[in-house]
Design a protein around this motif. Structure first.
Motif, mmCIF file in Angstrom:
data_model
loop_
_atom_site.group_PDB
_atom_site.id
_atom_site.type_symbol
_atom_site.label_atom_id
_atom_site.label_comp_id
_atom_site.label_asym_id
_atom_site.label_seq_id
_atom_site.Cartn_x
_atom_site.Cartn_y
_atom_site.Cartn_z
ATOM 1 N N VAL A 1 -40.088 -34.917 -40.409
ATOM 2 C CA VAL A 1 -41.231 -34.550 -41.246
ATOM 3 C C VAL A 1 -42.508 -34.804 -40.455
ATOM 4 O O VAL A 1 -42.557 -35.692 -39.603
ATOM 5 N N GLY A 2 -43.529 -34.008 -40.747
ATOM 6 C CA GLY A 2 -44.778 -34.163 -40.023
ATOM 7 C C GLY A 2 -45.985 -33.862 -40.890
ATOM 8 O O GLY A 2 -45.897 -33.156 -41.892
ATOM 9 N N ASN B 1 -54.139 -34.301 -43.238
ATOM 10 C CA ASN B 1 -53.119 -34.850 -44.122
ATOM 11 C C ASN B 1 -52.331 -35.968 -43.459
ATOM 12 O O ASN B 1 -51.216 -36.281 -43.880
ATOM 13 N N LEU B 2 -52.890 -36.587 -42.415
ATOM 14 C CA LEU B 2 -52.173 -37.629 -41.698
ATOM 15 C C LEU B 2 -51.812 -38.809 -42.605
ATOM 16 O O LEU B 2 -50.787 -39.454 -42.401
ATOM 17 N N ASN B 3 -52.638 -39.066 -43.621
ATOM 18 C CA ASN B 3 -52.376 -40.195 -44.519
ATOM 19 C C ASN B 3 -51.116 -39.980 -45.362
ATOM 20 O O ASN B 3 -50.579 -40.919 -45.939
ATOM 21 N N LYS B 4 -50.600 -38.745 -45.413
ATOM 22 C CA LYS B 4 -49.410 -38.461 -46.220
ATOM 23 C C LYS B 4 -48.099 -38.756 -45.492
ATOM 24 O O LYS B 4 -47.034 -38.675 -46.090
ATOM 25 N N ILE B 5 -48.162 -39.110 -44.205
ATOM 26 C CA ILE B 5 -46.925 -39.255 -43.426
ATOM 27 C C ILE B 5 -46.028 -40.365 -43.971
ATOM 28 O O ILE B 5 -44.803 -40.264 -43.892
ATOM 29 N N ASN B 6 -46.605 -41.391 -44.542
ATOM 30 C CA ASN B 6 -45.786 -42.495 -45.065
ATOM 31 C C ASN B 6 -45.551 -42.418 -46.568
ATOM 32 O O ASN B 6 -45.029 -43.367 -47.162
ATOM 33 N N GLU B 7 -45.956 -41.297 -47.184
ATOM 34 C CA GLU B 7 -45.681 -41.115 -48.610
ATOM 35 C C GLU B 7 -44.177 -41.049 -48.831
ATOM 36 O O GLU B 7 -43.461 -40.378 -48.086
ATOM 37 N N ASN B 8 -43.704 -41.737 -49.842
ATOM 38 C CA ASN B 8 -42.279 -41.751 -50.153
ATOM 39 C C ASN B 8 -41.984 -40.686 -51.203
ATOM 40 O O ASN B 8 -41.657 -40.983 -52.339
ATOM 41 N N TYR B 9 -42.114 -39.425 -50.802
ATOM 42 C CA TYR B 9 -41.862 -38.318 -51.712
ATOM 43 C C TYR B 9 -40.393 -38.279 -52.106
ATOM 44 O O TYR B 9 -39.515 -38.480 -51.270
ATOM 45 N N TYR C 1 -39.567 -32.293 -48.599
ATOM 46 C CA TYR C 1 -40.139 -31.000 -48.229
ATOM 47 C C TYR C 1 -41.573 -30.838 -48.736
ATOM 48 O O TYR C 1 -42.181 -29.786 -48.552
ATOM 49 N N LEU C 2 -42.134 -31.862 -49.336
ATOM 50 C CA LEU C 2 -43.552 -31.841 -49.706
ATOM 51 C C LEU C 2 -44.450 -32.194 -48.519
ATOM 52 O O LEU C 2 -45.663 -32.065 -48.599
ATOM 53 N N HIS C 3 -43.842 -32.640 -47.419
ATOM 54 C CA HIS C 3 -44.623 -32.853 -46.197
ATOM 55 C C HIS C 3 -45.025 -31.491 -45.631
ATOM 56 O O HIS C 3 -44.367 -30.479 -45.865
ATOM 57 N N ASP C 4 -46.124 -31.460 -44.876
ATOM 58 C CA ASP C 4 -46.638 -30.189 -44.355
ATOM 59 C C ASP C 4 -45.703 -29.533 -43.349
ATOM 60 O O ASP C 4 -45.664 -28.317 -43.228
ATOM 61 N N ILE C 5 -44.989 -30.344 -42.590
ATOM 62 C CA ILE C 5 -44.016 -29.839 -41.623
ATOM 63 C C ILE C 5 -42.701 -30.541 -41.926
ATOM 64 O O ILE C 5 -42.674 -31.754 -42.091
ATOM 65 N N CYS C 6 -41.624 -29.772 -41.990
ATOM 66 C CA CYS C 6 -40.354 -30.382 -42.360
ATOM 67 C C CYS C 6 -39.193 -29.504 -41.915
ATOM 68 O O CYS C 6 -39.286 -28.279 -41.959
ATOM 69 N N GLY C 7 -38.112 -30.146 -41.503
ATOM 70 C CA GLY C 7 -36.910 -29.400 -41.159
ATOM 71 C C GLY C 7 -36.024 -30.165 -40.212
ATOM 72 O O GLY C 7 -36.265 -31.334 -39.895
ATOM 73 N N THR D 1 -40.148 -25.898 -40.613
ATOM 74 C CA THR D 1 -41.022 -25.102 -41.469
ATOM 75 C C THR D 1 -42.402 -25.733 -41.499
ATOM 76 O O THR D 1 -42.544 -26.949 -41.627
ATOM 77 N N PHE D 2 -43.424 -24.907 -41.371
ATOM 78 C CA PHE D 2 -44.813 -25.332 -41.566
ATOM 79 C C PHE D 2 -45.269 -24.717 -42.876
ATOM 80 O O PHE D 2 -45.371 -23.499 -42.993
ATOM 81 N N PHE D 3 -45.491 -25.555 -43.868
ATOM 82 C CA PHE D 3 -45.886 -25.068 -45.191
ATOM 83 C C PHE D 3 -47.383 -24.825 -45.201
ATOM 84 O O PHE D 3 -48.163 -25.679 -44.818
#
Length: 194
Positions: free
Chosen positions: A83-84, A98-106, A110-116, A141-143
């Motif tokens: 995830v990124g 959105n760097l502050n979202k990297i440690n969010e425990n979603y 797949y709510l991260h901006d980059i994922c796969g 994927t880049f959302f």
């Protein structure tokens, strides 16, 4: 009693061993209850913070990648993911951070901006001319969040005296009814590990 123990052990061993599939061997077919695992730790090479600064500091891209192990949504399958999150500034204008979202425990990673987690060999298109033999790249994927269209990225790790990644953005803006443009122009970006 011995027969019950042997039966339970057999079921447990079969369930555990038949469910793990190496990410390198996964071709997109889904087996409910399977675990698509990064057995050879190919995703680990991309974990970290990478930065590109150009145009006298007016252009900046920072991407942070983390590896998530054994992620699953209910009643599906489990998978290891990369995830990124991204910060992008062009001509001194900050488009998103959105760097502050990297440690969010979603609950849904797949709510991260980059994922796969797709791993592609160096001879797979786009062909990698500078990859080492047996080196894998990642396709994620880049959302397109925040009114930005998305697409996918291909990550390629290399070292020219410093650890770097080439991030190739492939944008798909044509699926929107309104003509959105990408804040990040498609193409290749070379980022240095921080």
């Amino acid at each position: 009693m011995k027969n019950i123990f042997v039966a339970i052990l057999a079921v447990f061993t079969t369930a555990c061993s038949s469910q793990v599939i190496n990410l390198k061997d996964w071709r997109g077919d889904v087996i409910n209850g399977a675990y698509y695992k990064d057995i050879d730790n190919e995703l680990d090479q991309f974990v970290g913070t990478y930065q590109l600064i150009s145009n006298n500091g007016n252009d900046e891209m920072i991407i942070v990648f983390n590896k998530i192990e054994n992620f699953s949504l209910p009643n599906t399958y489990a998978e290891d993911l990369l995830v990124g999150e991204i910060k992008f500034k062009k001509n001194g204008i900050l488009y998103f951070n959105n760097l502050n979202k990297i440690n969010e425990n979603y609950t849904n990673k797949y709510l991260h901006d980059i994922c796969g987690n797709s791993l592609i060999a160096n001879q797979t298109r786009p062909v990698c001319d500078i990859c080492n033999p047996n080196q894998f790249r990642a396709r994620l994927t880049f959302f397109g969040r925040n009114n930005n269209c998305g697409g996918y990225v291909i990550l390629q790790k290399f070292n020219d005296g410093q650890e770097k990644i080439k991030v190739s953005f492939f944008m798909n803006c044509g699926t929107f009814e309104e003509n959105r443009e990408s804040f990040i122009p498609g193409g290749d970006y070379i980022l240095t590990k921080q």
